[in-house]
Design an enzyme around this catalytic site. Sequence first.
Site, PDB file in Angstrom:
ATOM      1  N   ARG A 176       2.583   0.762   4.753  1.00  0.00           N
ATOM      2  CA  ARG A 176       3.702  -0.205   4.958  1.00  0.00           C
ATOM      3  C   ARG A 176       4.729   0.366   6.266  1.00  0.00           C
ATOM      4  O   ARG A 176       4.944  -0.599   6.926  1.00  0.00           O
ATOM      5  CB  ARG A 176       4.641  -0.464   3.397  1.00  0.00           C
ATOM      6  CG  ARG A 176       3.864  -1.040   2.453  1.00  0.00           C
ATOM      7  CD  ARG A 176       4.929  -0.630   1.654  1.00  0.00           C
ATOM      8  NE  ARG A 176       6.046  -2.116   2.074  1.00  0.00           N
ATOM      9  CZ  ARG A 176       7.366  -2.119   0.877  1.00  0.00           C
ATOM     10  NH1 ARG A 176       7.439  -2.310  -0.414  1.00  0.00           N
ATOM     11  NH2 ARG A 176       7.991  -3.834   1.234  1.00  0.00           N
ATOM     12  N   CYS A 234      14.637   1.886   2.496  1.00  0.00           N
ATOM     13  CA  CYS A 234      13.125   1.479   2.172  1.00  0.00           C
ATOM     14  C   CYS A 234      12.098   0.435   2.456  1.00  0.00           C
ATOM     15  O   CYS A 234      13.388  -0.380   3.465  1.00  0.00           O
ATOM     16  CB  CYS A 234      13.047   2.059   1.038  1.00  0.00           C
ATOM     17  SG  CYS A 234      13.934   1.041  -0.481  1.00  0.00           S
TER      18      CYS A 234
END
Length: 279
Positions: A176, A234
């Site tokens: 990611r 995050c």
Amino acid sequence: MTVAELAGPPGPPGPPTPPTLLDVRWRLGGPPGIDLYQAGHIPGAVFTDLDRDLAAPPGPGGRHPMPAAAAFEAAMRRAGVRGDQPVVVYDDADSTAAARAWWLLRYFGHRQVRVLDGGFAAWKAAGHPVETGLPAGAPAAGDFTASPGHLALLDADGAAALARTGVLLDARAGGRYRGETEPVDPVAGHIPGAVSAPTAENVTADGTFRPPADLARRFAAFGAADGTSVGAYCGSGVTAAHEVLALTLAGIPAALYTGSWSEWITDPSRPVATGPDPG
């Protein structure tokens, strides 16, 4: 059975006060935490819904925005949290969801918060008793008063600045960060200047935290050490709280960007980096 971290000074002398137990089991994509709670939980634990109790509704602030002080206070009082009583939070095993509750309680001023290292899996493995189903009634109301500002907090501008002047850790999986995959958010990549530091590497195979010295060496390799300005983000501010907890165990103060990537990308003028380098 151990607890990962004690926030604040020890309690007053005398017999220990039984803690309030919060079950914070939650997984991105499910199954619902309440189902796991009903299947088995630590006796006396109160289920705490991460989406409802530990975040504001999703929107421009991201998928799990910071809850308002009044909303968080009300949720903690419903769970029986008292300002003068210790709180122990736990999840399935690796403390990813529990760390969100730990961080919020600390941020809003609770001084005695612990995370059960290894979570419910460690509790069961140790042979401790388990309850099933839902409690017969609501817990006695707590009296916790939410007072914001007790931990460092970043907004988008602060995260961008820290990525240039200090160390901003991206707690998501490496794919990611690099922009190779994005299963949740509409844009892939990372904040320019951020360093990839997946939270999965903060724990061992059984979900317990690595020793503080190991964590300190891990973060030092990213340039994060005591005396350096450090922050974490995050996807939506959940696993980044786990990163802040791991940094705390390592003796490194760190700020949390609660909006994280899901807020960052709501403004198309904010830059996006891809690939393995900070950019």
